[in-house]
Design an enzyme around this catalytic site. Structure first.
Site, short mmCIF file in Angstrom:
data_model
loop_
_atom_site.label_atom_id
_atom_site.label_comp_id
_atom_site.label_asym_id
_atom_site.label_seq_id
_atom_site.Cartn_x
_atom_site.Cartn_y
_atom_site.Cartn_z
N GLU A 22 -21.74 -0.76 24.88
CA GLU A 22 -21.56 0.41 25.75
C GLU A 22 -22.51 0.02 27.08
O GLU A 22 -23.44 -0.91 26.99
CB GLU A 22 -22.05 1.81 25.37
N HIS A 70 -14.97 4.65 19.71
CA HIS A 70 -15.45 5.12 18.53
C HIS A 70 -15.28 6.61 18.35
O HIS A 70 -15.38 7.50 19.57
CB HIS A 70 -16.98 4.78 18.44
#
Length: 189
Positions: free
Chosen positions: A87, A12
């Site tokens: 994550e 990202h």
């Protein structure tokens, strides 16, 4: 490890918390203007690639999903989500500043160690198993949009390296990693 399909792996774009040097883990923070520009750069990189027959998966976390929507805009590829691309969990340390945690954790040599020592955190061994299970579930070429540590772990597995090599894996926002036939290429504008 060449039994895996061709994969393009993206991290990202920069978030408000990246800028503030805060750990995000399962928490979320919005992309900055720079983060949106990085996702647009990833779109330009992907536009140069032949994505015929590719599917796409993103972490369901907002920062990754927003990046995926920008990076894959105009390519006619629907983006699915898979929680296994999220994550690494850092438990009680989500949202905390790296410097503070490093001062409070003398055993931590660097920020990577924080992910291993986080109270109620996921740890690298569990992340490895999660990423391996995800990769083993893929049936064709994909674009994957994920996070810094998860991207490194996925690529480490694809390159046949041991988890001990994690801190040596290169990262980067606004770039695309192409993994094919057990080789990695870092694509930039």
């Amino acid at each position: 490890m060449s039994h895996y399909p061709t994969l393009y792996i993206l991290r990202h774009g920069e978030t408000e918390w990246n800028l503030a040097n805060r750990l995000q883990g399962h928490f979320d923070s919005s992309l900055t203007e720079k983060g949106r520009a990085q996702a647009m750069a990833q779109n330009a990189i992907l536009q140069r690639c032949d994505l015929s027959g590719f599917a796409a998966f993103s972490s369901p976390q907002g920062r990754a999903l927003t990046t995926a929507q920008i990076a894959l805009a105009g390519m006619g590829i629907e983006v699915g989500t898979d929680a296994r691309l999220g994550e690494i969990g850092i438990g009680a340390w989500a949202g905390e500043k790296r410097e503070t945690l490093l001062r409070q954790t003398p055993a931590a040599r660097d920020s990577y160690d924080l992910y291993e020592y986080a109270p109620e955190g996921e740890g690298f061994a569990a992340l490895y198993q999660r990423c391996l299970a995800f990769l083993d579930s893929l049936t064709g070429p994909h674009v994957l949009v994920t996070h810094g540590i998860t991207s490194r772990m996925l690529r480490l597995i694809l390159l046949g390296q041991s988890p001990a090599s994690l801190r040596d894996m290169q990262g980067g926002q606004g770039v695309v990693f192409c993994l094919e036939h057990g080789q990695q290429k870092r694509l930039t504008l």
